[in-house]
Design an enzyme around this catalytic site. Structure first.
Site, PDB file in Angstrom:
ATOM      1  N   HIS A  82     112.479  77.836  75.654  1.00 54.42           N
ATOM      2  CA  HIS A  82     112.067  79.157  76.131  1.00 54.42           C
ATOM      3  C   HIS A  82     112.572  80.239  75.170  1.00 54.42           C
ATOM      4  O   HIS A  82     111.877  81.217  74.903  1.00 54.42           O
ATOM      5  CB  HIS A  82     112.614  79.432  77.525  1.00 54.42           C
ATOM      6  CG  HIS A  82     112.101  78.499  78.581  1.00 54.42           C
ATOM      7  ND1 HIS A  82     112.486  78.590  79.892  1.00 54.42           N
ATOM      8  CD2 HIS A  82     111.232  77.464  78.520  1.00 54.42           C
ATOM      9  CE1 HIS A  82     111.888  77.640  80.599  1.00 54.42           C
ATOM     10  NE2 HIS A  82     111.116  76.941  79.785  1.00 54.42           N
ATOM     11  N   GLU A 110     115.844  81.665  85.157  1.00 51.59           N
ATOM     12  CA  GLU A 110     115.608  80.942  83.897  1.00 51.59           C
ATOM     13  C   GLU A 110     114.589  81.714  83.058  1.00 51.59           C
ATOM     14  O   GLU A 110     113.388  81.663  83.317  1.00 51.59           O
ATOM     15  CB  GLU A 110     115.100  79.531  84.211  1.00 51.59           C
ATOM     16  CG  GLU A 110     114.991  78.662  82.979  1.00 51.59           C
ATOM     17  CD  GLU A 110     114.647  77.215  83.308  1.00 51.59           C
ATOM     18  OE1 GLU A 110     115.208  76.664  84.279  1.00 51.59           O
ATOM     19  OE2 GLU A 110     113.800  76.650  82.604  1.00 51.59           O
ATOM     20  N   HIS A 168     113.397  69.832  91.718  1.00 55.11           N
ATOM     21  CA  HIS A 168     112.607  70.793  92.507  1.00 55.11           C
ATOM     22  C   HIS A 168     112.296  70.121  93.843  1.00 55.11           C
ATOM     23  O   HIS A 168     112.104  68.900  93.888  1.00 55.11           O
ATOM     24  CB  HIS A 168     111.238  71.091  91.895  1.00 55.11           C
ATOM     25  CG  HIS A 168     111.222  71.670  90.517  1.00 55.11           C
ATOM     26  ND1 HIS A 168     111.341  70.913  89.387  1.00 55.11           N
ATOM     27  CD2 HIS A 168     111.022  72.944  90.093  1.00 55.11           C
ATOM     28  CE1 HIS A 168     111.235  71.693  88.320  1.00 55.11           C
ATOM     29  NE2 HIS A 168     111.046  72.933  88.712  1.00 55.11           N
ATOM     30  N   ASP A 178     109.199  70.703  75.319  1.00 55.72           N
ATOM     31  CA  ASP A 178     110.296  70.050  76.047  1.00 55.72           C
ATOM     32  C   ASP A 178     110.754  68.745  75.405  1.00 55.72           C
ATOM     33  O   ASP A 178     110.971  67.744  76.087  1.00 55.72           O
ATOM     34  CB  ASP A 178     109.888  69.778  77.508  1.00 55.72           C
ATOM     35  CG  ASP A 178     109.799  71.048  78.343  1.00 55.72           C
ATOM     36  OD1 ASP A 178     110.522  72.010  78.038  1.00 55.72           O
ATOM     37  OD2 ASP A 178     109.004  71.073  79.304  1.00 55.72           O
ATOM     38  N   ASP A 214     116.143  69.278  80.539  1.00 57.71           N
ATOM     39  CA  ASP A 214     114.754  69.609  80.901  1.00 57.71           C
ATOM     40  C   ASP A 214     113.895  69.153  79.719  1.00 57.71           C
ATOM     41  O   ASP A 214     113.287  69.952  79.017  1.00 57.71           O
ATOM     42  CB  ASP A 214     114.629  71.119  81.162  1.00 57.71           C
ATOM     43  CG  ASP A 214     113.333  71.465  81.867  1.00 57.71           C
ATOM     44  OD1 ASP A 214     112.470  70.574  81.956  1.00 57.71           O
ATOM     45  OD2 ASP A 214     113.186  72.620  82.310  1.00 57.71           O
ATOM     46  N   ASP A 263     109.520  67.624  93.683  1.00 56.42           N
ATOM     47  CA  ASP A 263     109.768  66.408  92.889  1.00 56.42           C
ATOM     48  C   ASP A 263     110.199  65.241  93.763  1.00 56.42           C
ATOM     49  O   ASP A 263     109.905  64.084  93.464  1.00 56.42           O
ATOM     50  CB  ASP A 263     110.926  66.610  91.880  1.00 56.42           C
ATOM     51  CG  ASP A 263     110.680  67.727  90.896  1.00 56.42           C
ATOM     52  OD1 ASP A 263     109.518  68.103  90.695  1.00 56.42           O
ATOM     53  OD2 ASP A 263     111.675  68.213  90.320  1.00 56.42           O
ATOM     54  N   ASP A 303     105.567  74.925  75.138  1.00 60.29           N
ATOM     55  CA  ASP A 303     106.818  74.382  75.639  1.00 60.29           C
ATOM     56  C   ASP A 303     106.732  72.861  75.608  1.00 60.29           C
ATOM     57  O   ASP A 303     106.322  72.241  76.572  1.00 60.29           O
ATOM     58  CB  ASP A 303     106.943  74.892  77.088  1.00 60.29           C
ATOM     59  CG  ASP A 303     108.338  74.801  77.636  1.00 60.29           C
ATOM     60  OD1 ASP A 303     109.256  74.518  76.872  1.00 60.29           O
ATOM     61  OD2 ASP A 303     108.493  75.027  78.854  1.00 60.29           O
ATOM     62  N   GLU A 330     117.075  78.088  78.503  1.00 54.55           N
ATOM     63  CA  GLU A 330     116.410  76.876  77.978  1.00 54.55           C
ATOM     64  C   GLU A 330     116.059  77.082  76.507  1.00 54.55           C
ATOM     65  O   GLU A 330     115.455  78.089  76.127  1.00 54.55           O
ATOM     66  CB  GLU A 330     115.155  76.573  78.802  1.00 54.55           C
ATOM     67  CG  GLU A 330     114.405  75.365  78.276  1.00 54.55           C
ATOM     68  CD  GLU A 330     113.433  74.764  79.280  1.00 54.55           C
ATOM     69  OE1 GLU A 330     113.749  74.735  80.485  1.00 54.55           O
ATOM     70  OE2 GLU A 330     112.349  74.337  78.851  1.00 54.55           O
TER      71      GLU A 330
HETATM   72  C1  XUL Z   1     109.528  75.241  82.904  1.00 53.38           C
HETATM   73  C2  XUL Z   1     110.918  74.914  83.213  1.00 53.38           C
HETATM   74  C3  XUL Z   1     111.206  74.482  84.604  1.00 53.38           C
HETATM   75  C4  XUL Z   1     112.477  75.000  85.156  1.00 53.38           C
HETATM   76  C5  XUL Z   1     112.699  74.700  86.613  1.00 53.38           C
HETATM   77  O1  XUL Z   1     109.305  75.684  81.611  1.00 53.38           O
HETATM   78  O2  XUL Z   1     111.766  74.953  82.361  1.00 53.38           O
HETATM   79  O3  XUL Z   1     111.194  73.087  84.625  1.00 53.38           O
HETATM   80  O4  XUL Z   1     113.567  74.488  84.457  1.00 53.38           O
HETATM   81  O5  XUL Z   1     111.688  75.153  87.411  1.00 53.38           O
HETATM   82 CO    CO Z   2     113.801  74.550  82.375  1.00 54.12          CO
END
Ligand code: XUL
Ligand code: CO
Length: 438
Positions: free
Chosen positions: A273, A234, A103, A311, A341, A106, A309, A270
């Site tokens: 998600h 996304e 991003h 991750d 991610d 970042d 989430d 994702e």
């Molecule tokens: C948030 C997510 C983000 C996107 C990019 O849940 O997945 O990191 O991948 O903005």
């Molecule tokens: Co993501």
């Protein structure tokens, strides 16, 4: 001078040592050059490390402060941004992966306002380009963070205030141009706060039109600057908002059709998600291919016992293989890849933990890919599917799909001679087959 290599002291570049190695800092299954279904493993998986979880996050959560000791976090401004950049590229090259993703916020020195944002982001692009040229690491995708700054608390494109929309548009323009300049293969839009917390304060009709407008502007600009890659939405159903408009693949497809964006926009799916939306990842992937909008994947997983989430690194062989089968049999990634991610847990405080996470994650994908290869080569699965739908390739099926009216179909049945016989769906047999190859 910041000592980036020092942070990774004792960690050599990671190489493939095979399934029997007991070296925890080696790949057991990820063998970049191994040919799988006629293509190098690296070209199937196109792994990418992400900037945000790995180099920006300091381990804080809603109950406590950062736990990681990352020397570059003690620096400020441009010095911090450049130290982080060195750290990041040391990591990418030690992993030996082809891609990374970021991003805008970042990679740059923090900014208080949009004028500062513009300056600080512009100032880091030459150093990024130099690192990319030095190492050969490529950009899978870039994106703009239009959800963290307090101005975006009520959304970016979907904000009730057009001034906020304008700020988001500015970040998106700059991040899209930077992605193009750095040779990025895709541009991602995650609608972090494009949704609502309560309908009591929300005009959903306006907000969807605003979201459609932002996407159309981004598509127009992409063509203007000659960016060839797709824009990728996304999907995510909620978090941080109660409801996010880009709920899942089928919802996004409806949105893209409504605003006539299907030629230029695809999805970045994702895993965590998908599961938050109550879908499985292979469902999302299958739907994206069915609708012709499969773009890229953010590889990770949630935890079945909590509903947010998390991750985590994706380490579920059956789940990965089911997903991989759909990716491979549909021709694989074009511009996308598996972007990690994913983040280490808050107690995993050492540099080595970053490697364990990424090594294990890509090894799990490699195993899934090999299992998918074995399953497709075996042929039973595809033959079963073909046979199951064979009637639709025959006369009756073709006639129904292409010519017949409801009246004609009914007349045929009413005349007798159509008497369908139930056939087993063979779920258990197919699950056993999958398990055999995992
Ligand atoms: C948030 C997510 C983000 C996107 C990019 O849940 O997945 O990191 O991948 O903005
Ligand atoms: Co993501």
């Amino acid at each position: 001078m910041f000592d980036a290599a020092g942070f990774y002291d004792g960690i050599d570049p990671i190489s493939y040592e095979g399934p029997d190695t007991d070296n925890p800092l080696a790949y057991r299954h990820y063998d970049a050059d191994r040919l799988v279904l006629g293509k190098r493993m690296e070209d199937h998986l196109r792994p990418s490390a992400c900037y945000w979880h790995t180099f920006c996050w300091d381990g804080f959560d809603v109950f406590g402060a950062g736990t990681f000791n990352r020397p570059w976090h003690a620096l400020e401004g441009q010095a911090m941004a450049e130290a982080k950049l060195e750290i990041a590229f040391e990591f990418f090259t030690r992993l030996g992966w082809p891609f990374f993703a970021f991003h805008d916020v970042d990679v740059m020195a923090p900014a208080e306002n949009m004028v500062e944002h513009t300056e600080n982001f512009a100032r880091i692009l030459d150093p990024i380009q130099a690192q990319m040229e030095r190492t050969g690491v490529k950009l899978l995708w870039g994106t703009a963070n239009v959800f963290s700054h307090p101005r975006y608390m009520a959304g970016a494109s979907t904000n009730p205030d057009p001034e906020v929309f304008a700020c988001a548009a500015t970040q998106i323009r700059q991040a899209l141009e930077a992605t193009h300049r750095l040779g990025g293969e895709n541009y991602v839009l995650w609608g972090g706060r494009e949704g609502y917390d309560t309908l009591l304060n929300t005009d959903t009709t306006r907000e969807l039109d605003q979201l459609g407008r932002m996407l159309s502007l981004a598509v127009e600009h992409k063509h203007k600057i000659g960016f060839k890659g797709p824009l990728l939405i996304e999907p995510k159903p909620h978090e941080p908002t109660k409801h996010q408009y880009d709920r899942d693949t089928q919802t996004v497809y409806g949105f893209l059709s409504r605003y006539d964006l299907l030629d230029d926009v695809k999805v970045n799916l994702e895993t965590n998600h998908a599961t938050l939306a109550g879908n499985s990842m292979d469902h999302e992937i299958a739907m994206a291919f069915t609708h012709g909008i499969f773009g890229s994947v953010d590889a990770n997983r949630g935890d079945p016992q909590n509903g947010w989430d998390t991750d985590q690194f994706w380490m579920e062989p059956l789940d990965i293989t089911r997903s991989m089968i759909h990716i491979v049999k549909n021709g694989g990634f074009k511009t996308g890849g598996f972007n990690f991610d994913s983040k280490v847990r808050r107690q995993s405080i050492d540099a080595s933990d970053l490697f364990y996470g990424h090594i294990g994650g890509v090894d799990a994908l490699a195993r899934g890919l090999l299992a998918a290869e074995a399953m497709l080569n075996d042929g039973t699965y595809e033959a079963f599917l073909k046979d199951r739908y064979a009637g639709w390739d025959d006369q009756l099926g073709k006639w129904i799909m292409q010519d017949a009216s409801l009246e004609q179909i009914a007349a045929k049945v009413e005349a007798g001679g159509i008497d369908p016989q139930p056939r087993s769906g063979r779920q258990e047999m197919l699950e056993n087959l999958l398990n055999r190859f995992v």
